[in-house]
Write a protein that holds these residues in place. Structure first.
Motif, short mmCIF file in Angstrom:
data_model
loop_
_atom_site.label_atom_id
_atom_site.label_comp_id
_atom_site.label_asym_id
_atom_site.label_seq_id
_atom_site.Cartn_x
_atom_site.Cartn_y
_atom_site.Cartn_z
N ASP A 1 -21.20 -5.56 20.95
CA ASP A 1 -20.74 -4.17 21.04
C ASP A 1 -21.78 -3.18 20.55
OD1 ASP A 1 -18.35 -4.97 22.11
OD2 ASP A 1 -17.25 -4.93 20.22
N THR B 1 -24.54 3.05 28.56
CA THR B 1 -24.90 4.43 28.24
C THR B 1 -26.40 4.50 27.99
OG1 THR B 1 -22.74 4.82 27.22
CG2 THR B 1 -24.52 6.36 26.69
N GLU C 1 -21.08 0.42 26.82
CA GLU C 1 -19.99 1.38 26.86
C GLU C 1 -18.69 0.61 26.65
OE1 GLU C 1 -18.33 4.38 30.19
OE2 GLU C 1 -20.50 4.45 29.86
N ILE C 2 -18.24 0.53 25.41
CA ILE C 2 -17.13 -0.37 25.08
C ILE C 2 -15.77 0.21 25.40
CG2 ILE C 2 -18.45 -1.53 23.29
CD1 ILE C 2 -17.00 0.13 21.22
N TYR C 3 -15.69 1.50 25.74
CA TYR C 3 -14.41 2.10 26.07
C TYR C 3 -14.21 2.21 27.57
CZ TYR C 3 -14.45 3.25 21.17
OH TYR C 3 -14.51 3.17 19.80
N ALA C 4 -15.02 1.49 28.34
CA ALA C 4 -14.88 1.48 29.79
C ALA C 4 -14.56 0.08 30.26
CB ALA C 4 -16.17 1.97 30.47
N GLY C 5 -13.97 -0.02 31.41
CA GLY C 5 -13.62 -1.32 31.95
C GLY C 5 -13.41 -1.25 33.44
#
Length: 246
Positions: A122, A166, A213-217
């Motif tokens: 992460d 990012t 970008e850990i808040y994307a999926g």
């Protein structure tokens, strides 16, 4: 180009100059990797040695279509032949991932970058080194950087953003012209200084660092997979996988 072609290029004076210049830029972007797990995808062995004394673990994954060579010489192997769509590494297992001679020639680029996203921690970082669309190295077939799809810094940053990364910083380097002339190659440090000052957009390679970008999926179809790899044989031989039809 396969692994043997790439090895032969880096054994030439032109290849050694390119290696030295790109390594200097990579060191500026990653000044300290102490205690980190580091993975190289593509043909990265000329550059991984720069970080190996500091990193906790250093591995080189070479795509099956490219072939694999044993590295480091005279030591237990740290390279593996892999399917770029199914990397044989655990989730979140790598702190730094370096891609060289990989993105511009990948046949399944989005799938490979999804795998990079999966195995990157992460807080990890990835650097992609690719031929610069505006540079001479992408136009003269004297080096591997003239093969495959070249990129501009904007295109490479957009590629990363589209695949859940990012961009953090980018550099253009390798301003010395691709030449076999000793006089030209010996002036590489001067070319780098002049190029950065007067022609910043026309270097031979583009280097972009990005974070995860850990808040994307993305929703993907679930499929049964079996992750496989092959170790490189000792010596100077190559181990290549031949693609079979689905």
């Amino acid at each position: 180009m396969d692994a043997v072609d790439l090895r032969e290029f880096y054994a030439t004076p032109t290849g050694r100059v390119a290696q030295r210049v790109v390594r200097q830029n990579l060191r500026q972007m990653w000044p300290d990797v102490t205690g980190m797990n580091m993975l190289g995808i593509g043909y990265t062995t000329p550059y991984l040695g720069l970080f190996r004394p500091e990193a906790s673990r250093t591995l080189a994954a070479m795509p099956a279509r490219q072939g694999v060579l044993h590295w480091p010489p005279g030591e237990p192997g740290l390279t593996a032949l892999v399917n770029e769509r199914e990397l044989p590494f655990a989730d979140l297992s790598m702190d730094r991932i370096l891609l060289i001679h990989a993105v511009e020639s990948s046949e399944r680029l989005r799938s490979m970058l999804r795998e990079v996203w999966r195995v990157l921690s992460d807080s990890g970082r990835v650097i992609i080194v690719a031929p610069n669309r505006r540079g001479l190295w992408a136009r003269l077939e004297l080096s591997p950087f003239a093969h495959g799809q070249p990129y501009s810094p904007t295109q490479l940053s957009r590629l990363l953003r589209d695949n859940m990364f990012t961009p953090i910083q980018s550099q253009v380097g390798l301003y010395v012209p691709p030449s076999r002339a000793r006089l030209m190659l010996s002036a590489a440090p001067a070319w780098e200084q002049i190029g950065r000052r007067l022609f910043p957009a026309f270097g031979g390679v583009v280097m972009v660092e990005a974070g995860k970008e850990i808040y994307a999926g993305q929703l993907t179809e679930k499929r049964a997979t079996r992750r496989a790899f092959a170790f490189a044989p000792p010596g100077k031989g190559t181990n290549r996988a031949h693609r079979k039809s689905d």
